[in-house]
Design a protein around this motif. Structure first.
Motif, PDB file in Angstrom:
ATOM      1  N   GLU A 202       1.068  -1.371  -0.189  1.00  0.00           N
ATOM      2  CA  GLU A 202       0.193  -0.213  -0.214  1.00  0.00           C
ATOM      3  C   GLU A 202       0.900   1.330  -0.214  1.00  0.00           C
ATOM      4  O   GLU A 202       1.534   1.488   1.249  1.00  0.00           O
ATOM      5  CB  GLU A 202      -0.884  -0.045   1.627  1.00  0.00           C
ATOM      6  N   LEU A 203       0.890   1.879  -1.087  1.00  0.00           N
ATOM      7  CA  LEU A 203       1.386   2.734  -1.221  1.00  0.00           C
ATOM      8  C   LEU A 203       1.139   4.050  -0.137  1.00  0.00           C
ATOM      9  O   LEU A 203      -0.155   4.951   0.160  1.00  0.00           O
ATOM     10  CB  LEU A 203       1.626   3.580  -2.818  1.00  0.00           C
ATOM     11  N   THR A 204       1.955   5.285   0.007  1.00  0.00           N
ATOM     12  CA  THR A 204       1.879   6.519   1.476  1.00  0.00           C
ATOM     13  C   THR A 204       1.836   7.620   0.661  1.00  0.00           C
ATOM     14  O   THR A 204       1.921   8.198   0.835  1.00  0.00           O
ATOM     15  CB  THR A 204       3.538   6.212   2.135  1.00  0.00           C
ATOM     16  N   GLY A 205       1.838   7.542  -1.043  1.00  0.00           N
ATOM     17  CA  GLY A 205       1.605   8.906  -2.103  1.00  0.00           C
ATOM     18  C   GLY A 205       2.845   8.345  -3.129  1.00  0.00           C
ATOM     19  O   GLY A 205       3.175   7.045  -3.170  1.00  0.00           O
ATOM     20  N   HIS A 206       3.374   9.236  -3.158  1.00  0.00           N
ATOM     21  CA  HIS A 206       4.058   9.007  -4.564  1.00  0.00           C
ATOM     22  C   HIS A 206       5.463   8.802  -4.215  1.00  0.00           C
ATOM     23  O   HIS A 206       5.569   8.666  -2.796  1.00  0.00           O
ATOM     24  CB  HIS A 206       3.550  10.566  -5.673  1.00  0.00           C
ATOM     25  N   THR A 207       5.942   9.269  -5.408  1.00  0.00           N
ATOM     26  CA  THR A 207       7.598   8.344  -5.280  1.00  0.00           C
ATOM     27  C   THR A 207       8.643   9.058  -5.284  1.00  0.00           C
ATOM     28  O   THR A 207       9.391   8.526  -6.352  1.00  0.00           O
ATOM     29  CB  THR A 207       7.701   7.057  -5.545  1.00  0.00           C
ATOM     30  N   PRO A 208       9.119  10.392  -4.293  1.00  0.00           N
ATOM     31  CA  PRO A 208       9.736  11.522  -4.730  1.00  0.00           C
ATOM     32  C   PRO A 208      11.624  11.050  -4.614  1.00  0.00           C
ATOM     33  O   PRO A 208      11.118  10.482  -3.606  1.00  0.00           O
ATOM     34  CB  PRO A 208       8.819  12.731  -4.170  1.00  0.00           C
ATOM     35  N   TYR A 209      11.964  11.904  -5.564  1.00  0.00           N
ATOM     36  CA  TYR A 209      13.881  11.370  -5.550  1.00  0.00           C
ATOM     37  C   TYR A 209      14.016  12.243  -4.404  1.00  0.00           C
ATOM     38  O   TYR A 209      14.891  11.285  -2.962  1.00  0.00           O
ATOM     39  CB  TYR A 209      14.086  12.210  -6.112  1.00  0.00           C
ATOM     40  N   THR A 210      13.539  13.219  -3.563  1.00  0.00           N
ATOM     41  CA  THR A 210      13.640  14.004  -1.923  1.00  0.00           C
ATOM     42  C   THR A 210      12.664  14.451  -1.754  1.00  0.00           C
ATOM     43  O   THR A 210      11.371  14.803  -2.337  1.00  0.00           O
ATOM     44  CB  THR A 210      14.578  15.035  -2.928  1.00  0.00           C
ATOM     45  N   GLY A 211      12.290  14.615  -0.632  1.00  0.00           N
ATOM     46  CA  GLY A 211      10.974  14.726   0.188  1.00  0.00           C
ATOM     47  C   GLY A 211      10.200  13.273   0.789  1.00  0.00           C
ATOM     48  O   GLY A 211      11.126  12.164  -0.032  1.00  0.00           O
ATOM     49  N   LEU A 212       9.491  13.437   1.179  1.00  0.00           N
ATOM     50  CA  LEU A 212       8.000  12.689   1.503  1.00  0.00           C
ATOM     51  C   LEU A 212       7.075  11.789   0.687  1.00  0.00           C
ATOM     52  O   LEU A 212       6.746  13.635   0.279  1.00  0.00           O
ATOM     53  CB  LEU A 212       7.871  12.340   3.548  1.00  0.00           C
TER      54      LEU A 212
END
Ligand code: MG
Length: 242
Positions: A202-212
């Motif tokens: 279950e993803l916690t959100g998008h998948t950024p290089y930097t940040g949460l």
């Protein structure tokens, strides 16, 4: 009294005699009848799939920089033309099953995140990492098959440089309420070369290089492939809308 009746009911329902008398027809369901799908040979697209790349051209794709996708196509394979940018499908999708085959360069150059990096993104923001992780070290939640910086793959099922590899991914899109609240988070299952490496995470959100990670409400979205500067190749890309 109530609990006594309950006890009697439980005894009746669980006695073997009762089970034997139960008509098996009562638990049969005859509708709906599943649609007939003809499976593809090997990893070929099944009859109800939409083929996104069959080796003949990039007609189903466009450049994230605008205009036509400018990756190279030859011998039935598309290859990242470094600097031309990410490409995405023209069509938008919700919940899908995606099959994609990818190959890292036979000649190893760079290391870690700089070695054979690309990515398969759903809705352009949820990345299943594509990377040369064969005898190559990087952070575990950024290796091949990771949900980038969220989920480490269960195992490393990587093949070596220059070998074709497969991803079979089931992606369930997040569902948002009208006020933008997340009603259901995105859920992903990934098979890498036929091996289960992400099991209904279950993803916690998008998948950024930097940040949460965080969620921004959206509807259907494109499938995006990443130009990370490495000459990564792809072939036999097909999708089934669920
Ligand atoms: Mg990547």
């Amino acid at each position: 009294m109530k609990s006594l009746l309950y006890l009697i009911a439980v005894l009746v329902l669980t006695t073997p005699v009762f089970a034997q008398e139960w008509d098996p027809v009562l638990t049969e369901k005859w509708t709906p009848v599943p649609a007939i799908v003809t499976p593809g040979a090997g990893t070929a697209a099944p009859s109800d799939a939409l083929v996104l790349f069959d080796g003949s051209g990039l007609g189903s794709w466009e450049s994230m920089k605008g205009g036509d996708a400018k990756w190279l196509v030859s011998d039935g394979v598309m290859t990242v033309a470094a600097g031309t940018g990410d490409i995405r499908t023209k069509k938008l999708f919700g919940d899908v099953q995606l099959h994609i085959e990818w190959r890292t360069p036979a000649k190893v150059e760079g290391d870690g995140q700089g070695r054979g990096n690309s990515g398969v993104f759903f809705h352009e923001v949820y990345e299943v990492q594509v990377l040369d992780s064969y005898n190559s070290v990087t952070y575990s939640n950024g290796q091949a098959g990771s949900i980038y910086k969220q989920y480490i793959p269960l195992v490393n099922a990587s093949k070596g440089p220059g070998e074709w590899q497969t991803y079979d991914i089931v992606f369930q899109s997040p569902v948002f309420a009208e006020d933008g609240e997340v009603v259901r988070k995105a859920i992903v299952t990934v098979f890498h070369n036929g091996v289960l490496i992400q099991n209904h995470v279950e993803l916690t959100g998008h998948t950024p290089y930097t940040g949460l990670p965080k969620y921004e409400p959206h509807g259907k979205g494109a499938i995006k492939l990443q130009d990370h500067g490495n000459p990564m190749s792809f072939r036999n890309v097909w999708i089934r809308e669920l």
